[in-house]
Design an enzyme around this catalytic site. Sequence first.
Site, PDB file in Angstrom:
ATOM      1  N   ALA A   9      42.286  66.802  63.692  1.00  0.00           N
ATOM      2  CA  ALA A   9      42.828  67.943  62.941  1.00  0.00           C
ATOM      3  C   ALA A   9      44.296  67.695  62.596  1.00  0.00           C
ATOM      4  O   ALA A   9      44.756  68.006  61.494  1.00  0.00           O
ATOM      5  CB  ALA A   9      42.676  69.230  63.745  1.00  0.00           C
ATOM      6  N   TYR A  28      52.963  73.093  57.179  1.00  0.00           N
ATOM      7  CA  TYR A  28      51.921  73.756  57.958  1.00  0.00           C
ATOM      8  C   TYR A  28      51.351  74.954  57.183  1.00  0.00           C
ATOM      9  O   TYR A  28      50.188  75.305  57.310  1.00  0.00           O
ATOM     10  CB  TYR A  28      52.481  74.178  59.323  1.00  0.00           C
ATOM     11  CG  TYR A  28      51.448  74.111  60.412  1.00  0.00           C
ATOM     12  CD1 TYR A  28      51.051  72.898  60.956  1.00  0.00           C
ATOM     13  CD2 TYR A  28      50.850  75.268  60.890  1.00  0.00           C
ATOM     14  CE1 TYR A  28      50.087  72.849  61.942  1.00  0.00           C
ATOM     15  CE2 TYR A  28      49.893  75.230  61.881  1.00  0.00           C
ATOM     16  CZ  TYR A  28      49.514  74.023  62.397  1.00  0.00           C
ATOM     17  OH  TYR A  28      48.557  73.972  63.383  1.00  0.00           O
ATOM     18  N   LYS A  30      47.455  80.854  62.388  1.00  0.00           N
ATOM     19  CA  LYS A  30      47.777  80.867  63.829  1.00  0.00           C
ATOM     20  C   LYS A  30      48.433  82.188  64.237  1.00  0.00           C
ATOM     21  O   LYS A  30      48.202  82.685  65.348  1.00  0.00           O
ATOM     22  CB  LYS A  30      48.684  79.681  64.186  1.00  0.00           C
ATOM     23  CG  LYS A  30      47.984  78.317  64.094  1.00  0.00           C
ATOM     24  CD  LYS A  30      46.723  78.242  64.945  1.00  0.00           C
ATOM     25  CE  LYS A  30      46.178  76.836  65.073  1.00  0.00           C
ATOM     26  NZ  LYS A  30      44.827  76.825  65.684  1.00  0.00           N
ATOM     27  N   GLY A  48      34.157  73.278  69.413  1.00  0.00           N
ATOM     28  CA  GLY A  48      35.140  72.494  68.655  1.00  0.00           C
ATOM     29  C   GLY A  48      35.553  71.180  69.277  1.00  0.00           C
ATOM     30  O   GLY A  48      36.741  70.873  69.346  1.00  0.00           O
TER      31      GLY A  48
HETATM   32  P1  NAD Z   1      39.999  68.339  66.479  1.00  0.00           P
HETATM   33  O1  NAD Z   1      39.846  67.885  65.058  1.00  0.00           O
HETATM   34  O2  NAD Z   1      39.600  67.413  67.537  1.00  0.00           O
HETATM   35  O3  NAD Z   1      39.273  69.736  66.694  1.00  0.00           O
HETATM   36  C1  NAD Z   1      39.134  70.695  65.654  1.00  0.00           C
HETATM   37  C2  NAD Z   1      37.692  71.137  65.695  1.00  0.00           C
HETATM   38  O4  NAD Z   1      37.473  72.213  64.783  1.00  0.00           O
HETATM   39  C3  NAD Z   1      36.708  70.013  65.295  1.00  0.00           C
HETATM   40  O5  NAD Z   1      35.763  69.828  66.320  1.00  0.00           O
HETATM   41  C4  NAD Z   1      36.056  70.562  64.040  1.00  0.00           C
HETATM   42  O6  NAD Z   1      34.710  70.141  63.895  1.00  0.00           O
HETATM   43  C5  NAD Z   1      36.159  72.061  64.329  1.00  0.00           C
HETATM   44  N1  NAD Z   1      35.897  72.865  63.124  1.00  0.00           N
HETATM   45  C6  NAD Z   1      36.579  72.887  61.952  1.00  0.00           C
HETATM   46  N2  NAD Z   1      35.973  73.722  61.093  1.00  0.00           N
HETATM   47  C7  NAD Z   1      34.892  74.248  61.748  1.00  0.00           C
HETATM   48  C8  NAD Z   1      33.865  75.154  61.396  1.00  0.00           C
HETATM   49  N3  NAD Z   1      33.800  75.713  60.175  1.00  0.00           N
HETATM   50  N4  NAD Z   1      32.925  75.457  62.325  1.00  0.00           N
HETATM   51  C9  NAD Z   1      32.940  74.906  63.561  1.00  0.00           C
HETATM   52  N5  NAD Z   1      33.888  74.024  63.957  1.00  0.00           N
HETATM   53  C10 NAD Z   1      34.846  73.707  63.042  1.00  0.00           C
HETATM   54  O7  NAD Z   1      41.557  68.695  66.599  1.00  0.00           O
HETATM   55  P2  NAD Z   1      42.374  69.457  67.749  1.00  0.00           P
HETATM   56  O8  NAD Z   1      43.791  69.132  67.456  1.00  0.00           O
HETATM   57  O9  NAD Z   1      41.796  69.181  69.073  1.00  0.00           O
HETATM   58  O10 NAD Z   1      42.178  70.991  67.352  1.00  0.00           O
HETATM   59  C11 NAD Z   1      41.691  71.952  68.283  1.00  0.00           C
HETATM   60  C12 NAD Z   1      42.570  73.182  68.246  1.00  0.00           C
HETATM   61  O11 NAD Z   1      43.860  72.861  68.748  1.00  0.00           O
HETATM   62  C13 NAD Z   1      42.784  73.755  66.849  1.00  0.00           C
HETATM   63  O12 NAD Z   1      42.790  75.161  66.910  1.00  0.00           O
HETATM   64  C14 NAD Z   1      44.185  73.252  66.516  1.00  0.00           C
HETATM   65  O13 NAD Z   1      44.846  74.019  65.536  1.00  0.00           O
HETATM   66  C15 NAD Z   1      44.824  73.400  67.890  1.00  0.00           C
HETATM   67  N6  NAD Z   1      46.114  72.724  68.063  1.00  0.00           N
HETATM   68  C16 NAD Z   1      46.230  71.402  67.815  1.00  0.00           C
HETATM   69  C17 NAD Z   1      47.471  70.787  67.964  1.00  0.00           C
HETATM   70  C18 NAD Z   1      47.644  69.308  67.645  1.00  0.00           C
HETATM   71  O14 NAD Z   1      48.776  68.867  67.445  1.00  0.00           O
HETATM   72  N7  NAD Z   1      46.589  68.535  67.590  1.00  0.00           N
HETATM   73  C19 NAD Z   1      48.577  71.523  68.394  1.00  0.00           C
HETATM   74  C20 NAD Z   1      48.409  72.879  68.658  1.00  0.00           C
HETATM   75  C21 NAD Z   1      47.177  73.480  68.488  1.00  0.00           C
END
Ligand code: NAD
Length: 262
Positions: free
Chosen positions: A198, A158, A165, A16
Amino acid sequence: MSVTIDLSGKTALVMGVANARSLGWAIAEQLLKAGCHVGFSYQGERLKGELDKLTKDWPRTWTQQADATSEEDMDALFARVGQEFGRLDVLVHSIAYAPRAAMDGRFIDTTPDDWNTALSVSAYSLVAAARRAEPLMSRGASIVSLTYHASQQVVPKYNVMGVAKAALEAATRYLAADLGDREIRVNTISAGPMRTIAARSIPNFIGLYDKGARNAAFGRNATSEEVGKLALFLLSDLGTGVTGQTVYVDAGLSIMTVKEEQ
Ligand code: NAD
């Protein structure tokens, strides 16, 4: 006192990474700096170029396309892990998705399709990955994923992602129990708001981000580097004894109701 974490000779799969802002990349950077060999999976071919750019200065990294909802892609990905490494010490799940429509309106209007998509991509995929990782893992191996506090409290818009989550956090506990007899650890990191791709799909994310900075105990949001450092702790031998947990790195946002304006 300084502690050096040495992961040389260890192997990791990071799932990811979309670009340099991805939390998956913040974690991968810490693993790479600690000497770990890292393979990456990416969702679709349009993301390959970005990942190639990020990994070009890190020899012995490899990448493979894998949609986390495709059984074939997941089988092929873990077959590749077996070929490349022969075993797996670290698994990072940094994947989430919910259709925009499910985050625009009221939670009560969530459709069955949007519910299934959000929970399948964002929660079940951790189970699917852990099941395939298990035969490659031995005592001391460690799995982390990324979650958000909307699993515990209502965060406007959300919606179904909050439910996904909550499922991810519960799945973390059940996986930790299943893998506990071999002391394979499973934890999830609850990160504060970070500006990633995301996050951009969450309506009014910037408002949420600014409010987070005002209300957190530190008066700022946590950084992606801080997420990476917590992950390194949980993924290394410093974290032995910790499993099944949701561990927060949010600069003290979730402990506050509303901070009094000074
Ligand atoms: P990001 O968009 O950089 O990463 C999300 C990733 O999920 C991407 O690489 C995307 O290609 C991948 N993805 C989505 N659908 C997919 C699928 N079907 N198969 C394979 N990969 C898939 O954004 P991020 O914020 O770095 O997200 C990473 C994690 O962190 C997620 O679980 C997100 O919920 C969590 N998170 C983010 C935040 C925030 O504020 N950004 C806060 C808490 C948790």
